[in-house]
Design an enzyme around this catalytic site. Structure first.
Site, mmCIF file in Angstrom:
data_model
loop_
_atom_site.group_PDB
_atom_site.id
_atom_site.type_symbol
_atom_site.label_atom_id
_atom_site.label_comp_id
_atom_site.label_asym_id
_atom_site.label_seq_id
_atom_site.Cartn_x
_atom_site.Cartn_y
_atom_site.Cartn_z
ATOM 1 N N ASP A 107 -5.281 37.613 6.074
ATOM 2 C CA ASP A 107 -6.633 37.417 6.832
ATOM 3 C C ASP A 107 -7.121 38.988 6.538
ATOM 4 O O ASP A 107 -8.398 39.145 6.749
ATOM 5 C CB ASP A 107 -6.606 36.858 7.871
ATOM 6 N N HIS A 108 -6.408 40.107 6.747
ATOM 7 C CA HIS A 108 -6.935 41.349 7.244
ATOM 8 C C HIS A 108 -7.589 41.842 5.953
ATOM 9 O O HIS A 108 -8.781 42.293 5.797
ATOM 10 C CB HIS A 108 -5.973 42.091 7.673
ATOM 11 N N ASP B 137 0.565 40.955 15.673
ATOM 12 C CA ASP B 137 -0.827 41.205 15.747
ATOM 13 C C ASP B 137 -1.109 41.224 17.128
ATOM 14 O O ASP B 137 -0.739 40.049 17.983
ATOM 15 C CB ASP B 137 -2.020 40.156 14.903
ATOM 16 N N ARG C 262 -0.278 47.493 15.251
ATOM 17 C CA ARG C 262 0.256 48.190 13.971
ATOM 18 C C ARG C 262 1.446 49.002 14.326
ATOM 19 O O ARG C 262 1.455 50.260 14.899
ATOM 20 C CB ARG C 262 -0.769 48.693 13.271
ATOM 21 N N SER D 288 -4.224 47.906 18.632
ATOM 22 C CA SER D 288 -3.474 47.214 17.777
ATOM 23 C C SER D 288 -1.836 47.180 17.927
ATOM 24 O O SER D 288 -1.533 48.473 18.452
ATOM 25 C CB SER D 288 -3.821 47.731 16.283
ATOM 26 N N ARG E 12 -13.171 44.918 19.855
ATOM 27 C CA ARG E 12 -12.910 46.215 19.598
ATOM 28 C C ARG E 12 -14.113 47.139 19.343
ATOM 29 O O ARG E 12 -14.642 46.655 18.101
ATOM 30 C CB ARG E 12 -11.523 46.657 19.121
HETATM 31 C C1 MIC Z 1 -6.764 45.128 14.816
HETATM 32 O O1 MIC Z 1 -7.422 44.351 15.325
HETATM 33 O O2 MIC Z 1 -6.658 46.218 15.070
HETATM 34 C C2 MIC Z 1 -5.529 44.692 13.836
HETATM 35 C C3 MIC Z 1 -5.919 45.208 12.587
HETATM 36 O O3 MIC Z 1 -5.811 43.266 13.876
HETATM 37 C C4 MIC Z 1 -4.278 45.148 14.230
HETATM 38 C C5 MIC Z 1 -3.235 44.715 13.636
HETATM 39 C C6 MIC Z 1 -3.095 45.733 12.557
HETATM 40 O O4 MIC Z 1 -3.397 46.918 12.504
HETATM 41 O O5 MIC Z 1 -2.456 45.433 11.247
HETATM 42 C C7 MIC Z 1 -3.832 44.333 15.619
HETATM 43 O O6 MIC Z 1 -4.669 44.021 16.237
HETATM 44 O O7 MIC Z 1 -2.761 44.254 16.131
HETATM 45 FE FE1 SF4 Z 2 -8.483 40.543 12.590
HETATM 46 FE FE2 SF4 Z 2 -7.640 42.188 14.380
HETATM 47 FE FE3 SF4 Z 2 -10.387 41.819 13.980
HETATM 48 FE FE4 SF4 Z 2 -8.830 39.702 15.149
HETATM 49 S S1 SF4 Z 2 -9.146 42.086 16.022
HETATM 50 S S2 SF4 Z 2 -10.239 39.680 13.454
HETATM 51 S S3 SF4 Z 2 -6.939 40.053 14.050
HETATM 52 S S4 SF4 Z 2 -8.908 42.650 12.648
#
Ligand code: MIC
Ligand code: SF4
Length: 640
Positions: free
Chosen positions: A66-67, A121, A538, A536, A381
């Site tokens: 999905d990302h 995530d 990550r 995140s 965010r």
């Molecule tokens: C995000 O919202 O920052 C992400 C991308 O979903 C991350 C995960 C990632 O960096 O792959 C998260 O929230 O953990």
């Molecule tokens: Fe995707 Fe992270 Fe954004 Fe949620 S906050 S939509 S999991 S990138």
């Protein structure tokens, strides 16, 4: 008589494998479900392969794509193919690109009251909207849970968030969590579970609850949870899975570690101002500010009910021509429902762009705003640069506020918006999308794992003995996010399976010289402030610095998931005993860490070149310290 327990304690007690349930004490939990997404999933599955067991040992594991669904060049589609084949081999349900956002899909299709879920995530706690104890974790922690290992975490404190009254006027679920963030800040939830109780709970539908639990991640909370009640029953039965319902709630006399009160009827439309989710402002105070882009979607606000509210506001109208409106439905189920209910037309006719059911603009995968652009986004965010435009000004708002901003081309006082649409409910019949998931064969032995050239084998890190010498390669301030450490966006996220390549981007948005400097130094340390590593999950924000030779971070305080990722990859998380010492330590200072002398919870002195001593401590358990000393968790669990 058994002791009265809150809901969090009940679920923990039912899943407790090791440890005592005293706040701060390390506990091990049996994990029922796991989820991964593509951007963290490839690493998680490479690690799962390295652990070397033939099939997942959870009740359910799901791999969502999905990302990064852009598939620009071979890297990204190669990753997706790897994920599909791995899922078949190891018994994991696979959700192909375009099916929807992991948290929305998991809520709709798989999350169950009373179950434990960990996901690679940070917004995994979304499933707390149906009463799951759902926690975000690093990929390696998820890999271990898939292997049947207990998930280790400090026993959280449980905060009772007592809701009274009911939302009125234009206030929405998003405003509840923005209000809470304004109250508690982005570090207010660290080490805690936010448990929602009180008479106001029954007034909130599951999609509304999920908006709130989703953004509990921005508080730094371990999880957020609602009881499983009549609303949950209604939601699960409309989702076609009434059998998954069980009623669950705190015992009436249960005790909590902390309490917060929110009177829902006192709330009004709010926003989080740039560049932190806790910078709460009232929409009315933004009246007149031009809005260049409105974006509705993300795992926070992309449900059918969110988009129905949007469609009702836009119906028969045209958005302001100077404002772009992007809408990414959270899942194909949401999209199918909108189509079936005739709600797609009002969105299209108003001038909205309908994007793929994916994360998209939330993580800088397209949809970047214009230079200095002001955005009204329903996401969770608004860190500087995360939208892909470094000088953009992102305000986090509800779908209702974003739709109004798109119509008016600016923020306006909610008092001028007229009568709000009736609260949206899911229709009785919701179309199933189950056939889109790829369910694994009962025996995956014959499935061949397909890897592209971008999927680089895992590196083996070495441990340490004696002392560690090096320089402070970078000094940063408070609330550094993992987006600062390891930026996202389409180009960099395409390198998530290739640590040497992605490491070239570590801290580049903060200091473009960082990578060359740490290379020249042959490794070193990071000095940070409060809440280092928030945001995140990550693990690349630990893994890539480790690849570049970062051996310790010295900070005032740490965010939970990042702290665990540092341990998992053998980086020492050291805490300044005297926070004022942060000022005396400069970037470039050479330090000696007597690493072998470190004991759990005991202060030691760092020796600064020139003779000064700086006291640091740690909150590591004996096991965590052992993991760091042996070069990371994988070295202690690999079978192959
Ligand atoms: C995000 O919202 O920052 C992400 C991308 O979903 C991350 C995960 C990632 O960096 O792959 C998260 O929230 O953990
Ligand atoms: Fe995707 Fe992270 Fe954004 Fe949620 S906050 S939509 S999991 S990138």
């Amino acid at each position: 008589m058994a002791k009265a327990r809150n809901l969090t304690q009940k679920i923990i007690a039912q899943h407790l494998v090791t440890g005592k349930m005293n706040p701060g004490n390390e506990i091990g939990l049996r994990i029922d479900q796991t989820l991964t997404q593509d951007a963290t999933g490839t690493m998680a599955y490479l690690q799962f392969e390295a652990i070397g067991i033939p099939r997942v040992r959870t009740e359910l594991s799901v791999s969502y794509v999905d990302h990064n669904t852009l598939q620009t060049g071979f890297r990204n589609p190669d990753d997706h193919r790897y994920l599909r084949t791995i899922a078949g081999k190891y018994g994991i349900v696979f959700s192909p690109a375009g099916t929807g956002i992991c948290h929305q899909l998991h809520l709709e299709n798989f999350a169950k009251p009373g179950k434990t879920l960990i996901g690679s995530d940070s917004h995994t706690p979304t499933a707390g909207g149906v009463g799951s104890l759902a926690i975000g974790a690093g990929g390696l922690s998820v890999a271990l849970a898939m292997a049947g290992e207990a998930y280790m975490l400090p026993m959280p404190k449980v905060v009772r968030v007592n809701l009274t009254g009911a939302l009125t006027g234009w206030a929405s679920a998003k405003d509840v969590i923005l209000h809470l963030l304004g109250l508690l800040t982005v570090k207010g939830g660290v080490g805690k579970v936010m448990e929602f109780t009180g008479p106001g709970v029954a007034t909130l539908t599951v999609p509304e609850r999920a908006t709130i639990t989703n953004m509990g991640a921005e508080l730094g909370a371990t999880a957020s949870i609602f009881p499983s009640d009549g609303q949950t029953k209604k939601f699960l039965s409309r989702m076609g899975r009434p059998e998954d319902f069980v009623a669950m709630a705190a015992d009436p006399k249960a005790a909590y570690d902390e309490e917060v009160e929110i009177d829902l009827s006192s709330l009004e439309p709010l926003a989080a101002a740039p560049h932190m989710p806790d910078r709460m402002v009232r929409i009315k105070d933004l009246d007149g500010m031009q809005v260049d882009q409105a974006a509705i979607g993300s795992c926070t606000n992309s449900s059918y009910t969110d988009l129905k509210a949007t469609a009702e506001i836009l119906k028969g109208k045209r958005i302001n021509p100077a404002t772009d409106l992007l809408i990414a439905p959270g899942s194909k189920q949401v999209l199918k429902l909108l189509t079936a209910e005739g709600l797609l037309d009002p969105l299209l006719d108003a001038g909205a762009r309908i994007l793929e059911c994916a994360c998209g603009p939330c993580i800088g995968i397209g949809g970047s705003p214009v230079s200095k652009g002001v955005c009204a986004r329903t996401f969770n965010r608004n860190f500087e640069g995360r939208s892909g435009t470094q000088d953009a000004q992102v305000y986090l708002v509800s779908p209702q506020t974003a739709a109004q901003a798109a119509l008016n081309g600016k923020f306006t006082d909610p008092a001028t918006w007229g009568t709000p649409p009736k609260k949206a409910e899911l229709p009785k019949r919701v179309p199933s999308i189950r056939q889109i998931f790829v369910f694994p064969p009962t025996d995956g032995a014959d499935v061949e794992i397909l890897r592209g050239p971008n999927i680089v084998a895992l590196e083996r890190f070495t441990g340490f003995n004696g002392k560690i010498e090096g320089a402070i390669a970078l000094k940063v301030g408070d609330n550094i996010t993992t987006d600062h450490i390891m930026p996202a966006g389409a180009a960099i996220m395409a390198l998530r399976s290739n640590i040497p390549a992605i490491s070239e981007h570590v801290f580049t948005k903060v200091d473009p010289e960082f990578v060359s400097r740490i290379r020249a130094l042959g490794g070193g340390f990071i000095l940070g402030g409060e809440n280092y590593g928030q945001g995140s999950s990550r693990e690349h924000a630990a893994l890539a610095p480790r690849h570049l030779g970062v051996r310790a971070v010295i900070v005032k305080s740490l965010a939970r998931i990042h702290r665990a990722n540092l341990v998992n990859f053998g980086i020492l998380p050291l805490l300044l005993v005297n926070k004022d010492d942060y000022e005396t330590l400069a970037q470039g200072a050479r330090l000696t860490i007597p690493a072998s002398d470190i004991k759990p919870g005991k202060p030691i002195d760092l020796l600064v070149e020139g003779g000064a001593k700086i006291a640091v401590t740690n909150d590591l358990t004996a096991k965590e310290l052992e993991i760091i000393q042996s070069g990371g968790l994988l070295n202690t669990v690999r079978l192959s």
